[in-house]
Design an enzyme around this catalytic site. Structure first.
Site, short mmCIF file in Angstrom:
data_model
loop_
_atom_site.label_atom_id
_atom_site.label_comp_id
_atom_site.label_asym_id
_atom_site.label_seq_id
_atom_site.Cartn_x
_atom_site.Cartn_y
_atom_site.Cartn_z
N ARG A 223 -4.54 -8.84 0.28
CA ARG A 223 -3.88 -7.59 -0.25
C ARG A 223 -4.33 -7.29 -1.87
NH1 ARG A 223 2.22 -10.05 0.43
NH2 ARG A 223 0.91 -11.87 -0.07
N ARG B 96 28.75 -9.69 5.76
CA ARG B 96 27.57 -9.62 6.35
C ARG B 96 27.26 -9.78 7.92
NH1 ARG B 96 23.55 -5.82 6.87
NH2 ARG B 96 21.37 -6.81 7.51
N ASP C 2 7.99 -19.62 -0.54
CA ASP C 2 7.68 -19.15 -1.78
C ASP C 2 8.76 -19.76 -2.82
OD1 ASP C 2 5.24 -18.04 -1.46
OD2 ASP C 2 6.25 -16.22 -0.63
#
Length: 367
Positions: free
Chosen positions: A15, A203, A270
């Site tokens: 990217r 949710r 991450d």
């Protein structure tokens, strides 16, 4: 302002921080853009495309870092890049510091200002610069999970959607946010038996309304997770606490109860990962086997589809880059959501969740 775009150097990361169209927008606004040679090659843009848009081309990353006031990247700076940052310089990229003490220390030592994509916040509380990559990662998680489930790849040997007369694979998705929802769309589309686990009843109602009988919803408790993952063929970890380390929802003990050939895909890696057994992997070596269970924990999943990912990301980041290029302090003063992206400034941590995750001092930046 002088804006620099270095070539990404993380393993199999193709990217790039700006596409030529974005460069043109910045140049037309009166800014200078310096792009490292080959930075866009992985997504089909060569140096001539950037030059046509008005950029200058640098032969090496060192030239980009030395000449730029604002550095725009995609992935967190590697240590060699951190050493090239300096006081008064602004870095705008993904950081994910809560799970990376080494990078944090290096950024603090640089005295640069670092603004993280993943903690920039919109008025409605959403994360506009994390959302595009969460969408990509969510969709990819089902693709890579299905591939890992193939027997030749060490999996249990089941087809996600089954066939007439044969039950589909059981897919459990932890987290009903952006990544989890996109994972569910893909898994449901492939006719798998899909369950989403989330701690928000609101949710769960929304997901139930969205997917109807095609999706099962479960309120998140340790027992509920334990029961679902034990019988699952594919478990996708898609939980997120902005800026903070991901909670460990699947314990090592739970992993031991899973059948051999089960696949875990940890989108939250991450931020440290939501499986206790997770450790970061790369696109070069994406999986590892532990207790007979395949773990896919690539820290830059969207980098596998760099053209799609770059366009999706830069569509979202460009307005912020343009704002920062007119002066970062003015930009965060005008936009409290952008101010939430400020993680490091002048050798201090300026995001409370990051500081807490690393047990380091927090210093609020006063706009």
């Amino acid at each position: 302002m002088k804006i620099g775009v270095p070539k990404e150097i993380k393993v199999h990361e193709y990217r790039v921080g700006l596409v030529p169209a974005g460069v043109r927008e910045l140049v037309d606004a009166g800014h200078e853009v310096l792009v490292q040679t080959g930075a866009g090659a992985g997504i089909g843009f060569d140096d001539s495309h950037y030059q046509a848009a008005g950029a200058n081309i640098a032969a090496a990353a060192a030239e980009v870092f030395a000449a730029s006031d604002l550095v725009v990247k995609v992935k967190e700076p590697q240590i060699a890049e951190c050493r090239q940052l300096r006081q008064g310089q602004v870095l705008f990229t993904y950081l994910h510091l809560a799970a990376d003490r080494e990078q944090t220390d290096a950024l603090l030592a640089s005295n640069a200002t670092a603004i993280a994509y993943e903690t920039v916040t919109a008025i409605d509380g959403s994360l506009p610069l994390l959302t595009p990559m969460s969408e990509v990662a969510g969709r990819m998680s089902v693709q890579v999970g299905a591939n890992c489930l193939q027997k030749a790849n060490g999996g249990f040997g089941v087809l996600l959607g089954g066939v007439p007369g044969v039950a589909p694979a059981k897919v459990v998705i932890l987290g009903g946010g952006v990544s989890g929802t996109h994972a569910a769309e893909m898994a449901v589309g492939l006719r798998a038996d899909v369950t989403i686990v989330d701690r928000s009843v609101k949710r769960l109602r929304e997901l139930s309304s969205l997917f109807g009988s095609q999706l099962k919803t479960v309120y998140s408790t340790a027992q509920a997770i334990e029961e679902r993952v034990r019988d699952a063929d594919l478990v996708i970890g898609a939980v997120l606490i902005a800026g903070a380390a991901a909670p460990k929802l699947v314990t090592r003990t739970m992993v031991k109860t899973m059948k051999p050939g089960t696949v875990l895909v940890d989108i939250a890696i991450d931020q440290g990962g939501c499986f206790e057994t997770s450790r970061p992997t790369t696109h070069a070596e994406p999986t590892f086997l532990l207790d007979g269970v395949i773990h896919y924990c690539v820290t830059n999943m969207p980098g596998a589809v760099p053209r799609t990912s770059t366009f999706a990301l830069t569509n979202a980041t460009l307005p912020y880059v343009k704002s920062l290029a007119d002066g970062w302090e003015q930009a965060i003063a005008r936009d409290p959501g952008l101010a939430c992206g400020l993680n490091v400034h002048a050798g201090k941590l300026t995001h409370e969740a990051v500081a807490n995750a690393l047990s380091l001092g927090f210093h609020a930046y006063r706009v």
